[in-house]
Scaffold this motif. Sequence first.
Motif, short mmCIF file in Angstrom:
data_model
loop_
_atom_site.label_atom_id
_atom_site.label_comp_id
_atom_site.label_asym_id
_atom_site.label_seq_id
_atom_site.Cartn_x
_atom_site.Cartn_y
_atom_site.Cartn_z
N ARG A 111 -58.41 -59.18 56.22
CA ARG A 111 -57.45 -58.08 56.29
C ARG A 111 -58.05 -56.78 55.77
O ARG A 111 -57.87 -55.72 56.38
CB ARG A 111 -56.19 -58.44 55.49
N GLU B 149 -44.63 -54.23 56.80
CA GLU B 149 -45.36 -54.64 58.00
C GLU B 149 -45.43 -53.51 59.02
O GLU B 149 -46.47 -53.28 59.64
CB GLU B 149 -44.68 -55.86 58.63
N ARG C 42 -48.69 -51.77 60.67
CA ARG C 42 -48.83 -51.88 62.13
C ARG C 42 -49.02 -50.50 62.74
O ARG C 42 -49.85 -50.31 63.63
CB ARG C 42 -47.59 -52.56 62.72
N TRP D 62 -54.43 -54.96 64.31
CA TRP D 62 -53.25 -55.48 63.62
C TRP D 62 -52.89 -56.87 64.11
O TRP D 62 -52.47 -57.73 63.32
CB TRP D 62 -52.06 -54.54 63.81
N ARG E 159 -52.58 -59.64 61.38
CA ARG E 159 -51.29 -60.32 61.20
C ARG E 159 -51.47 -61.84 61.23
O ARG E 159 -50.86 -62.56 60.44
CB ARG E 159 -50.32 -59.88 62.30
N ASP F 230 -48.61 -63.51 53.50
CA ASP F 230 -47.21 -63.11 53.69
C ASP F 230 -46.25 -64.12 53.08
O ASP F 230 -45.22 -63.76 52.50
CB ASP F 230 -46.90 -62.93 55.17
#
Length: 263
Positions: free
Chosen positions: A100, A147, A151, A163, A167, A174
């Motif tokens: 990430r 989020e 995004r 993204w 994700r 998360d």
Amino acid sequence: MKSPEPRLSSSPISGPSMRAIPASARIYELLRERIVGGEMPPGAPVSEKELAERYGVSRTPVREALLRLADERLIDIFPQRGTFVSHISVEALRDGMVIREALERVAVRHAAAKVTDADISELRLILDRQQASEQASDWAGFHAEDEEFHRRVAILSGHPNLWRVARQEKVQIDRCRVLHLPISGRREMVMGEHRAILAGLAARDPDAADRAMAEHLGNVLPGLDELLRARPDYFDADVRTTSEGEPAAVPLRTVRRKDRPTR
């Protein structure tokens, strides 16, 4: 009162250029949201038959959705034993943070070079909604706006697929963040970190935006040790054994895709 489960229609979304969304993709998104949000906790059994009846589809799209969730380490499929919501993988958490950070720091640098005044206004609106969710103790809303902020940064970078990959790779992160939001005092810090990222973008300064993003992502999971102590039942153990002391069965998701038997 809890709203009834949605029935999935096979008709396409309205609009001349829109294609029908496959039932398996819709079931995947619904189940993914329920697992990440904690509605389906680790270890909960998952029944293809019950899900097919709940969503009004055959078992084939349900099976396809479950295999996709298994690839994301959200579902464990045990031969001859059943299917269960996976425990949170600490290894995947750490990998997800590395991936990430690499992707989102690239995204914010590119966004800083391209962002417009209208884009900055849109990002401010997202943060205003996130602030309102925090004040209302709406943790689901707070997470959703979080989020959306990240995004939008990826979209503004000109590389929206960054993204999509982030994700998928951060899904275990998360799950932890959703667990931690109601008990954490970090929400105000998150808002400040988001504003620092926005300031770097507004200044069209890739270095400042990058530094702010790096600091923000470095603080995403400050409470992991606390969560491990408070909810050990939510996390993978290094070695799991049966009540008789024998090694537990290995779920199908741990078998490499190329080694899986042909269906």
